[in-house]
Design an enzyme around this catalytic site. Sequence first.
Site, PDB file in Angstrom:
ATOM      1  N   GLU A 118      85.164  59.559  26.547  1.00  0.00           N
ATOM      2  CA  GLU A 118      86.459  58.914  26.690  1.00  0.00           C
ATOM      3  C   GLU A 118      87.549  59.954  26.901  1.00  0.00           C
ATOM      4  OE1 GLU A 118      88.271  57.174  23.121  1.00  0.00           O
ATOM      5  OE2 GLU A 118      86.852  58.325  21.884  1.00  0.00           O
TER       6      GLU A 118
ATOM      7  N   HIS B  16      89.996  59.921  17.286  1.00  0.00           N
ATOM      8  CA  HIS B  16      89.036  58.812  17.270  1.00  0.00           C
ATOM      9  C   HIS B  16      87.771  59.323  16.592  1.00  0.00           C
ATOM     10  CE1 HIS B  16      86.713  55.437  19.588  1.00  0.00           C
ATOM     11  NE2 HIS B  16      86.766  55.241  18.280  1.00  0.00           N
TER      12      HIS B  16
END
Length: 279
Positions: free
Chosen positions: A101, A152
Amino acid sequence: MVTMDTRFWTGFLCLLSTVSVIYSLKIGAFNINSLTGSKLKTHPGLLDIYVKIMSRYDIAVIEEVMDTKGINDILQALNSHGGGPYALQLSGRLGGPGFEEYFAFLYRTDHVSVRKIYQYPDTHDYFEHEPFAILFHTTHAAIHDFAIAAVHIRSRDTVSEMNHLVDVYDSLKSHFGNENILFAGDLNADCFGLSLASLHKNLFYTDHRFHWLILSTEDTIVSGISSCAYDRFVVAGSEFLGAVVPFSAKSFHYDFEYRLNYRESHSVSDHYPIEMELR
């Protein structure tokens, strides 16, 4: 000769000029759930909802940006719909082959500017997705220079990765020459990711330098059956903490705000954005 009326209006205009320079900044963080260009194309109306959400914030930290097309579509729509001027800063592609990501920062260029960018050099491979940070400057808040680190955390390694955020802070503080740093994003810091007992023993929680602004009682996931505070704001630095508007840190329940049913809400994301305000 200065009359009473003259003194009154002089004082009144001075007060107005003082009020006019009192600003605030709104910061959001959003695990957007696998954002791609094709996701926007196959879900009509989704782009408009993202624009509504992002336009709430002067700085938005976005996780799970899977390609550059979708986030650039949001940027273009934000600016063309009169919400801007916004700019975009992307991290490199982070993570392993199973789940890569980008972290994205959308920010209003008339309210903040970028001073430095820093990708944490994870030489010991502590993180699946290495934190990505930006040092911002603003004249629209009580604090003028501060950094935000996008985070994250991998759910199966929550304890370990969260412990090492202390190391990330020390690295960011040294690199930016600034102790005022906000960690923002999906820390998986509740429910299946982390028990309350484990949270209270974690170094990132027990170190007195860090202040958790989103409580464990907050609901940050889109679910009709559970309530979990996965997404968090954690701030360090007395100047930064002093600039936070009390009780402004919370999740934004866009389903209620925009009257979306569960299917519609879940197509937006499985997480709610979290938001906070600086005076």
